[in-house]
Design an enzyme around this catalytic site. Structure first.
Site, PDB file in Angstrom:
ATOM      1  CG  HIS A   1      -1.390   1.111   1.523  1.00 34.91           C
ATOM      2  ND1 HIS A   1      -1.059   2.048   2.500  1.00 34.91           N
ATOM      3  CD2 HIS A   1      -2.383   2.144   0.953  1.00 34.91           C
ATOM      4  CE1 HIS A   1      -1.849   3.267   2.647  1.00 34.91           C
ATOM      5  NE2 HIS A   1      -2.471   3.150   1.875  1.00 34.91           N
TER       6      HIS A   1
ATOM      7  CG  ASN B   1      -2.578   8.094   0.506  1.00 42.76           C
ATOM      8  OD1 ASN B   1      -2.381   8.645   1.444  1.00 42.76           O
ATOM      9  ND2 ASN B   1      -3.399   8.145  -0.268  1.00 42.76           N
TER      10      ASN B   1
ATOM     11  NE  ARG C   1      -3.559  11.452   3.986  1.00 40.07           N
ATOM     12  CZ  ARG C   1      -2.868  10.733   4.302  1.00 40.07           C
ATOM     13  NH1 ARG C   1      -2.047   9.853   3.544  1.00 40.07           N
ATOM     14  NH2 ARG C   1      -2.630  10.381   5.709  1.00 40.07           N
TER      15      ARG C   1
ATOM     16  CG  HIS D   1     -11.158  -7.155  15.203  1.00 40.91           C
ATOM     17  ND1 HIS D   1     -10.946  -6.048  14.268  1.00 40.91           N
ATOM     18  CD2 HIS D   1     -11.179  -8.123  14.158  1.00 40.91           C
ATOM     19  CE1 HIS D   1     -10.888  -6.432  12.957  1.00 40.91           C
ATOM     20  NE2 HIS D   1     -11.085  -7.744  12.905  1.00 40.91           N
TER      21      HIS D   1
END
Length: 289
Positions: free
Chosen positions: A123, A125, A127, A186
């Site tokens: 991944h 990214n 911005r 979780h």
């Protein structure tokens, strides 16, 4: 426009141009890998326009998607949007408020899910956003179903070097930020082997914009350099049915993180982004057993 608005518009345009240039370079590099594997897969680019009631210039973006022999599914998206947050969402965004909910955002977002379980998913990214403040954010993290110490070490070394050229504190700070952020509470596990993650590199003046933009460009260029090397190292490796199953189960964890915890997914949904582009991060196939 005010001087600040003019400056923000110019900075947004500069960042947008860079993100689009980086997208072209990344897509070319990934298609070259497909050619090496004997595949003619290529990116399909789909423009989209954002809709916001009362906004005559809401922006939009282009979704780039390729499904190939090496890259089972890879999305490289660039978007540039502008408008107003909802009052309740504005309160959660740096520099925005119910009284001042306007924003602009431009960025590139990439997720690659690989056909071979020995090749790490990834991944990336970066911005640039403006509200009452202006700032850069982003990062990259490696997500191998079957981790290799040398892949992990080289990925981190590349970003350590990129950080060191700008601020000696960046790598340790941003590595910890990635470790803390890309965690699935979780499941009590991380979704990968980390990388760097940063946000709110604020641009209070032109000098700060230039400084933070230079760092963000280095993050993109570092990704473009290191990740194809890792793909080429592993893409021809043999794998077993058990290793493929391990990959598909790991992808389930990745999907859980992106749907439950990922801030970028939430931002896209809350600002009227393109659903297909937002959810391109989801794997093409996953299992829960």
């Amino acid at each position: 426009m005010t001087d600040t608005a003019d400056t923000n518009a110019a900075h947004t345009a500069n960042a947008k141009d860079w993100f689009e240039k980086l997208r072209t370079q990344i897509c070319d590099a990934f298609e070259a890998i497909e050619r090496e594997a004997g595949s003619d897969a290529a990116f399909e680019f789909t423009p989209w326009v954002r809709d916001e009631e009362g906004n005559t210039d809401p922006g939009g973006g282009v979704q780039g998607l390729m499904k190939g022999k090496v890259f089972e599914k890879v999305g490289v998206n660039v978007s540039t949007v502008r408008g107003s947050f909802s009052p309740e969402f504005a309160a959660s965004v740096n520099g925005a408020s119910a009284e001042n909910p306007s924003f602009t955002a431009t960025g590139i977002s990439l997720v690659a899910h690989m056909a071979n379980p020995h090749v790490p998913a990834v991944h990336m990214n970066t911005r640039f956003l403006t509200t009452g403040k202006a700032w850069f954010g982003g990062g990259a993290d490696l997500n191998p179903p079957i981790p290799y110490d040398d892949d992990t070490g080289e990925f981190h070394a590349a970003f350590r070097a990129a950080c060191a050229g700008h601020n000696p504190t960046y790598y340790e700070r941003f590595k910890k930020w990635a470790d803390d952020y890309f965690y699935i509470p979780h499941r009590q596990c991380h979704r990968g082997v980390g990388g760097i993650f940063y946000d709110h590199l604020e641009c209070e003046d032109d000098a700060a914009f230039d400084r933070n933009f230079a760092f963000t460009r280095d993050v993109g260029e570092t990704f473009l350099d290191i990740y194809p090397k890792l793909v080429r190292r592993r893409m021809a490796a043999d794998f077993t049915d058990a290793e493929k199953k391990q990959q598909l189960e790991w992808r389930g964890r990745y999907a859980e993180f992106n749907l439950v915890y990922d801030r970028g997914t939430l931002f896209g949904l809350k600002t009227g982004g393109n659903i297909d582009a937002i959810l391109m991060s989801l794997p093409p196939e996953a299992v829960w057993s």
